[in-house]
Design an enzyme around this catalytic site. Structure first.
Site, short mmCIF file in Angstrom:
data_model
loop_
_atom_site.label_atom_id
_atom_site.label_comp_id
_atom_site.label_asym_id
_atom_site.label_seq_id
_atom_site.Cartn_x
_atom_site.Cartn_y
_atom_site.Cartn_z
CG ASP A 129 42.35 46.78 33.34
OD1 ASP A 129 42.81 46.30 32.30
OD2 ASP A 129 41.44 47.64 33.35
CD GLU A 169 49.00 39.61 55.24
OE1 GLU A 169 48.03 38.81 55.32
OE2 GLU A 169 48.88 40.84 55.38
C1 NOJ Z 1 42.99 47.47 29.70
C2 NOJ Z 1 42.51 46.15 29.19
O1 NOJ Z 1 43.63 45.42 28.78
C3 NOJ Z 1 41.56 46.45 28.07
O2 NOJ Z 1 41.21 45.31 27.36
C4 NOJ Z 1 40.34 47.12 28.65
O3 NOJ Z 1 39.46 47.50 27.61
C5 NOJ Z 1 40.74 48.37 29.44
N1 NOJ Z 1 41.87 48.16 30.28
C6 NOJ Z 1 39.60 48.80 30.31
O4 NOJ Z 1 39.47 47.89 31.37
#
Ligand code: NOJ
Length: 583
Positions: free
Chosen positions: A238, A290
């Site tokens: 993310d 790994e």
């Molecule tokens: C990207 C995620 O896909 C989204 O849903 C989220 O609100 C933001 N990152 C923050 O984590």
């Protein structure tokens, strides 16, 4: 990149050749590597909205496990699971309070392990969503930081700083939250007086980690190993571009999301794309290597231009990155051709596969977006009842065509749960139901992403369309949802579900994911995009009228309802076809 779609003058074409299509030199040759992730089709499950096994109205892990046989009939290689970890759910689970646990909302650790092992028995890998940029303000590390003094080791895990000006009343810099408002929140001292600020790129409940601190890096290495030991097939990372902040966190005059403005190119954004990221990705790659089974790293990196994004997937870095430029592209032949050509050029330069994606849990579904003419796709700013409503038939027709075309491109592809049913957004969701912090932090100015996150329909005549045994749903389903139910589509050979199945099976049989790409020049057909991938010709008609097809034997068509509109060598409006090249 200049593409060969517009011949300088159509009259240059040989007079004896009546075909409007002329094959140009290859724009992409297959990689020497044939690892699974170079051609993988990965199905995104948003656990809240997939299948509820308990009747709570919230989807759960046991619900996913129970439906694995149905997912397997799609023919996907892996499932990317959006977060299911313990979380106060202030950002639908992207506010994690324990990276090595399971939120009771979604089940237990046993459920997670069963899901991973059952999926493996279908040959499906489970990709875990790791959220390293920030955690929840209820994470033990953050509560410890709040309880500790300024300057402590606990606070050094995050970005705490004193305010500026009189009484420290001005935030430490001018950075904004991507969800709206200031990116800084002030906390009280133990004696109740106003204390330091902490930085959060998203909601105030999502404090950003300080990735310059080796203790943060160690924490996440433990988390990666925890899930790899449990059998995970890799990670979706993310906001991978924001993990490091520029030393000193200087003020920034550009757009909060880094959208380039005159004088503020993306490359200068101090909260994105810092070079120190790459040493962390290299370490993560080593850790993945790994483990058996080639676990993958896929970055959610909103980085521009594509040539810069390629650094994220250079040798020794991540395996894949989402291609948001492709997702953002409008229903426009030249724009699509350009982004496809640029993506392949950028990723080929580092011998990485390109990935293609049209929908996810953060954007309006493509069946909705393509129901507008020329609608710009503002990521995260959904459609509400007071907005102009999409033409849903047009949107679904184009969405089917776009998917067929996308699945005929070389590289990996991501699908978002429910798109195989032709689902669009719930565009008339009342404000009272909205949960997205984007909506809440912007006082409703930005509608947010709830509309694309609605629980999906399984059985047309069951409560909540079979999503939940009690009929509960955490977001209301639109009235027409039953008509999209999986059970009805199973029986209809021309359903979107069966179109996806056929396209995925053919894609695999024809080896399209590991294939090549050459564009056709077709200047007389300005709304037709045609490419050749090996022996397969892949044609997308973006116009509202039938067009002639290149020569070839039809393999697959996509159209609104019913089979192809194509006849006598014609491809229907807003449709796509794959042909076996005869020349
Ligand atoms: C990207 C995620 O896909 C989204 O849903 C989220 O609100 C933001 N990152 C923050 O984590």
């Amino acid at each position: 990149m200049s593409l060969p779609l517009h011949a300088p003058d159509a009259s240059d074409a040989p007079a004896q050749d009546p075909s409007p299509y002329a094959l140009a030199p290859a724009a992409h040759e297959p990689s020497a590597g044939d690892q699974w992730w170079r051609r993988a089709v990965i199905y995104q499950i948003y656990p809240r909205s997939f299948k509820d096994s308990t009747g709570s109205g919230m989807g759960d892990l046991a619900g996913i496990t129970a439906e694995l046989p149905k997912i397997a009939t799609l023919g996907v290689d892996a499932i990317w699971l959006s977060p299911f970890f313990p979380s106060p759910q202030k950002d639908a689970g992207y506010d994690v309070s324990d990276y090595r646990g399971v939120d009771p909302l979604f089940g237990t650790m046993e459920d997670a392990k069963t899901l991973i092992s059952d999926a493996a028995s279908f040959g499906i890998r489970i990709i875990i969503d790791i959220v390293p940029n920030h955690c929840s303000n209820e994470h033990a590390l953050f509560t410890a930081a709040l309880a500790a003094a300024p300057g402590s080791a606990e606070r050094a895990m995050f970005h705490f700083a004193d305010g500026l000006g009189e009484g420290g009343n001005t935030p430490p810099n001018n950075w904004q939250s991507l969800f709206g408002g200031s990116g800084w929140t002030r906390v009280p001292n133990p004696d109740g007086t106003p204390g330091q600020y902490y930085f959060h790129l998203f909601d105030a409940t999502q404090p950003d980690f300080n990735w310059r601190n080796p203790a943060v890096q160690e924490e996440f290495e433990k988390t990666l190993r925890f899930w790899l030991d449990a059998g995970a097939g890799g990670f979706r990372i993310d906001v991978a571009h924001a993990m490091f902040k520029k030393e000193g966190m200087p003020d920034w005059g550009g757009a909060p999301d880094g959208t380039p403005r005159p004088g503020y190119p993306f490359a200068d954004a101090p909260m994105f794309g810092q070079p120190e990221l790459h040493q962390v990705f290299a370490r993560w790659r080593e850790i993945c290597e790994e483990y058996p089974g080639e676990p993958v790293l896929c970055s959610e990196a909103n980085v521009r231009p594509l040539s810069r994004l390629a650094d994220w997937v250079a040798p020794g870095q991540m395996h894949q990155s989402f291609n948001f430029d492709f997702l953002r592209t409008l229903w426009d032949r030249d724009a699509l051709a350009e982004v496809i050509g640029d993506s392949l050029a950028a990723f080929d330069a580092v011998d990485a596969p390109t990935t293609w994606v049209l929908s996810n849990h953060d954007v309006s579904r493509h069946a909705t977006r393509f129901g507008y003419d020329g609608r710009a796709m503002d990521l995260g700013d959904g459609i509400g009842p007071r907005d102009a409503q999409p033409d849903t038939v047009l949107g679904r027709t184009r969405a089917r065509a776009a998917t067929v075309f996308m699945l005929g491109l070389p590289g990996g592809a991501y699908l978002y749960q429910g798109e195989e049913l032709g689902l669009g957004d719930n565009t008339t969701l009342e404000d009272a139901y909205r949960q997205d912090p984007t909506f809440l932090r912007s006082n409703g100015e930005r509608i947010g992403r709830d509309g694309c996150r609605v629980p999906i329909p399984w059985v047309h005549d069951a409560p909540a369309c079979g999503f939940s045994p009690t009929g509960e749903t955490w977001l209301p389903q639109p009235e027409n949802w039953a008509g999209f139910s999986r059970d009805l589509q199973e029986q209809d050979p021309d359903s979107t579900l069966n179109l996806y199945r056929k396209a995925l099976a053919l894609r695999s049989e024809l080896g399209l994911g590991l294939g090549s790409l050459a564009f056709y020049a077709n200047p007389q057909l300005p709304e037709v995009l045609a490419i050749r991938n090996g022996d397969t010709v892949n044609v997308l008609n973006l116009s509202g009228a039938p067009v002639p097809l290149p020569e070839g034997e039809p393999l697959l068509f996509s159209a609104a309802d019913g089979p192809a509109l194509a006849a006598d060598g014609l491809l229907g409006a807003n449709s796509a076809a794959w042909l076996r090249a005869t020349a």
